[in-house]
Design a protein around this motif. Structure first.
Motif, PDB file in Angstrom:
ATOM      1  N   GLY A   2      11.332 -59.146   9.990  1.00  0.00           N
ATOM      2  CA  GLY A   2      12.444 -58.085   9.148  1.00  0.00           C
ATOM      3  C   GLY A   2      12.403 -58.896   8.075  1.00  0.00           C
ATOM      4  O   GLY A   2      11.910 -58.663   7.427  1.00  0.00           O
ATOM      5  N   ARG A   3      13.195 -57.843   7.714  1.00  0.00           N
ATOM      6  CA  ARG A   3      13.565 -57.643   5.809  1.00  0.00           C
ATOM      7  C   ARG A   3      14.036 -58.772   5.800  1.00  0.00           C
ATOM      8  O   ARG A   3      14.077 -59.958   4.985  1.00  0.00           O
ATOM      9  CB  ARG A   3      13.945 -56.772   5.812  1.00  0.00           C
ATOM     10  N   GLU A   4      14.567 -59.364   7.045  1.00  0.00           N
ATOM     11  CA  GLU A   4      15.723 -60.866   6.525  1.00  0.00           C
ATOM     12  C   GLU A   4      14.974 -62.477   6.200  1.00  0.00           C
ATOM     13  O   GLU A   4      14.989 -63.252   6.032  1.00  0.00           O
ATOM     14  CB  GLU A   4      15.454 -62.073   7.942  1.00  0.00           C
ATOM     15  N   PHE A   5      13.337 -62.610   6.449  1.00  0.00           N
ATOM     16  CA  PHE A   5      12.248 -63.112   6.152  1.00  0.00           C
ATOM     17  C   PHE A   5      11.214 -62.952   5.805  1.00  0.00           C
ATOM     18  O   PHE A   5      11.039 -62.094   5.815  1.00  0.00           O
ATOM     19  CB  PHE A   5      11.899 -63.902   7.843  1.00  0.00           C
ATOM     20  N   VAL A   6      10.837 -63.670   4.543  1.00  0.00           N
ATOM     21  CA  VAL A   6       9.777 -63.385   3.982  1.00  0.00           C
ATOM     22  C   VAL A   6       8.342 -64.339   4.311  1.00  0.00           C
ATOM     23  O   VAL A   6       8.559 -65.000   4.130  1.00  0.00           O
ATOM     24  CB  VAL A   6      10.094 -62.930   2.844  1.00  0.00           C
ATOM     25  N   ARG A   7       7.311 -63.770   4.800  1.00  0.00           N
ATOM     26  CA  ARG A   7       5.840 -64.800   4.385  1.00  0.00           C
ATOM     27  C   ARG A   7       5.392 -65.151   3.693  1.00  0.00           C
ATOM     28  O   ARG A   7       5.130 -64.079   2.935  1.00  0.00           O
ATOM     29  CB  ARG A   7       5.309 -63.460   5.238  1.00  0.00           C
ATOM     30  N   LYS A   8       4.957 -66.087   3.605  1.00  0.00           N
ATOM     31  CA  LYS A   8       4.191 -66.663   2.024  1.00  0.00           C
ATOM     32  C   LYS A   8       3.884 -68.471   2.496  1.00  0.00           C
ATOM     33  O   LYS A   8       4.103 -68.703   3.086  1.00  0.00           O
ATOM     34  CB  LYS A   8       5.681 -67.146   1.144  1.00  0.00           C
ATOM     35  N   ALA A  68      -0.413 -72.951   3.827  1.00  0.00           N
ATOM     36  CA  ALA A  68      -0.384 -71.766   5.998  1.00  0.00           C
ATOM     37  C   ALA A  68       1.000 -70.946   5.030  1.00  0.00           C
ATOM     38  O   ALA A  68       1.747 -70.824   4.564  1.00  0.00           O
ATOM     39  CB  ALA A  68       0.596 -73.241   6.572  1.00  0.00           C
ATOM     40  N   TRP A  69       0.841 -69.995   6.313  1.00  0.00           N
ATOM     41  CA  TRP A  69       1.947 -68.759   5.866  1.00  0.00           C
ATOM     42  C   TRP A  69       3.386 -70.030   6.661  1.00  0.00           C
ATOM     43  O   TRP A  69       3.072 -69.961   7.839  1.00  0.00           O
ATOM     44  CB  TRP A  69       1.397 -68.207   6.622  1.00  0.00           C
ATOM     45  N   ILE A  70       4.613 -69.063   6.000  1.00  0.00           N
ATOM     46  CA  ILE A  70       6.133 -69.850   6.445  1.00  0.00           C
ATOM     47  C   ILE A  70       6.637 -68.818   6.330  1.00  0.00           C
ATOM     48  O   ILE A  70       5.915 -67.835   5.569  1.00  0.00           O
ATOM     49  CB  ILE A  70       6.599 -70.946   5.510  1.00  0.00           C
ATOM     50  N   TYR A  71       7.416 -68.392   7.159  1.00  0.00           N
ATOM     51  CA  TYR A  71       8.342 -67.541   7.312  1.00  0.00           C
ATOM     52  C   TYR A  71       9.915 -67.783   6.495  1.00  0.00           C
ATOM     53  O   TYR A  71      10.453 -68.999   6.815  1.00  0.00           O
ATOM     54  CB  TYR A  71       8.502 -66.531   8.447  1.00  0.00           C
ATOM     55  N   TRP A  72       9.373 -67.537   5.658  1.00  0.00           N
ATOM     56  CA  TRP A  72      11.064 -68.211   4.549  1.00  0.00           C
ATOM     57  C   TRP A  72      12.082 -67.458   4.998  1.00  0.00           C
ATOM     58  O   TRP A  72      12.098 -66.084   4.635  1.00  0.00           O
ATOM     59  CB  TRP A  72      11.036 -68.219   3.127  1.00  0.00           C
ATOM     60  N   TYR A  73      13.760 -67.402   4.370  1.00  0.00           N
ATOM     61  CA  TYR A  73      14.164 -67.087   5.190  1.00  0.00           C
ATOM     62  C   TYR A  73      15.108 -66.359   3.285  1.00  0.00           C
ATOM     63  O   TYR A  73      14.704 -66.999   2.239  1.00  0.00           O
ATOM     64  CB  TYR A  73      15.844 -67.481   5.171  1.00  0.00           C
ATOM     65  N   ASN A  74      15.273 -64.322   3.598  1.00  0.00           N
ATOM     66  CA  ASN A  74      14.951 -64.376   2.499  1.00  0.00           C
ATOM     67  C   ASN A  74      16.365 -63.834   1.670  1.00  0.00           C
ATOM     68  O   ASN A  74      16.365 -62.609   0.600  1.00  0.00           O
ATOM     69  CB  ASN A  74      14.570 -63.030   2.353  1.00  0.00           C
TER      70      ASN A  74
END
Length: 129
Positions: A79-85, A99-105
């Protein structure tokens, strides 16, 4: 182009999550790695934020065979709570991968920090207390 994904919470290999059934054909476990980050208890899952103070978060790396499907499913899940970078991860053998990581947004202010590097160990110890 090869896509790797680093996961540190509910998507970990040893965490039982039904959603992973949808991804079984699209990714393959490669091994454990760590990133420079701080981890917080967001509720029923963790959130990691980039951190340069030397703190680390341990997680699992997957080779993504079907990025279209895998990231469509995971982007919706996170969801919008995390951003993939993309970010650097260091495998146990010292090899570095992008690697792709889902960071807390969001700012983790008020969220309890997870002092353990490993969310699964944190959960084990949390349930004991």
């Amino acid at each position: 182009m090869i896509d790797y994904l680093f996961v540190y919470g509910t998507l970990r290999k040893r965490y039982d999550l039904k959603l992973k059934d949808k991804l079984r054909e699209g990714w393959k476990y490669v091994g454990q790695a760590k990133i420079g980050a701080a981890m917080y208890d967001i509720g029923s899952y963790p959130g990691a934020v980039k951190d340069r103070s030397g703190r680390e978060v341990v997680g699992d790396v997957f080779l993504v065979h079907d990025p279209g499907n895998v990231f469509r499913v995971l982007d919706k899940y996170e969801g919008r709570e995390f951003v993939r970078k993309k970010g650097k991860v260091r495998m146990r053998n010292g090899q570095e991968l992008n690697a792709w990581i889902y960071w807390y947004n969001f700012q983790p202010a008020g969220k309890p920090p997870i002092r353990y590097k490993d969310y699964l160990n944190y959960l084990k110890n949390k349930s004991i207390h």
